[in-house]
Design a protein around this motif. Structure first.
Motif, PDB file in Angstrom:
ATOM      1  N   TYR A  20      42.911 -53.394 -28.248  1.00  0.00           N
ATOM      2  CA  TYR A  20      43.970 -54.267 -27.708  1.00  0.00           C
ATOM      3  C   TYR A  20      44.204 -55.462 -28.620  1.00  0.00           C
ATOM      4  CZ  TYR A  20      44.516 -51.887 -23.219  1.00  0.00           C
ATOM      5  OH  TYR A  20      44.806 -50.979 -22.237  1.00  0.00           O
ATOM      6  N   SER A  85      40.213 -51.525 -18.561  1.00  0.00           N
ATOM      7  CA  SER A  85      41.417 -51.742 -19.360  1.00  0.00           C
ATOM      8  C   SER A  85      42.524 -52.381 -18.517  1.00  0.00           C
ATOM      9  CB  SER A  85      41.898 -50.437 -19.992  1.00  0.00           C
ATOM     10  OG  SER A  85      42.434 -49.559 -19.035  1.00  0.00           O
ATOM     11  N   LEU A  89      44.382 -56.030 -19.456  1.00  0.00           N
ATOM     12  CA  LEU A  89      45.834 -56.233 -19.488  1.00  0.00           C
ATOM     13  C   LEU A  89      46.318 -57.235 -18.450  1.00  0.00           C
ATOM     14  CD1 LEU A  89      47.057 -52.605 -20.143  1.00  0.00           C
ATOM     15  CD2 LEU A  89      47.038 -54.525 -21.738  1.00  0.00           C
TER      16      LEU A  89
END
Length: 91
Positions: A20, A85, A89
């Motif tokens: 990321y 994840s 985010l």
């Protein structure tokens, strides 16, 4: 979950964080942290997830990934990384 299981999940989440940050240029705080709850009571997971037939979910208000422990170790690992994840985010 054994210490080895925790270490493998942590290493996988760290790898996701690097992707990321370095590949997708997502601004993730360097002190990002997430709690992981492996819930052994499948009925409780269903209640917490509004009776959806899922293996895990991320709770933004609690900053924790909740994973059903009623699956095999590989599925717990995969689901934990997936739910983490979401936390990355949403942070």
């Amino acid at each position: 979950m054994t210490p080895g299981d925790r270490q493998r999940i942590r290493a996988a989440v760290d790898q996701v964080l690097r992707i990321y940050r370095d590949v997708l240029d997502v601004k993730v705080p360097w002190d990002f942290d997430i709690d992981l709850v492996v819930q052994g009571d499948a009925r409780k997971v269903r209640r917490q997830s509004a009776n959806r037939p899922i293996l895990g979910f991320y709770s933004h208000s609690e900053r924790e990934a909740v994973v059903s422990g009623k699956t095999d170790r590989g599925q717990v690992h995969t689901t934990a990384v997936h739910e983490s994840s979401h936390g990355i985010l949403m942070d």
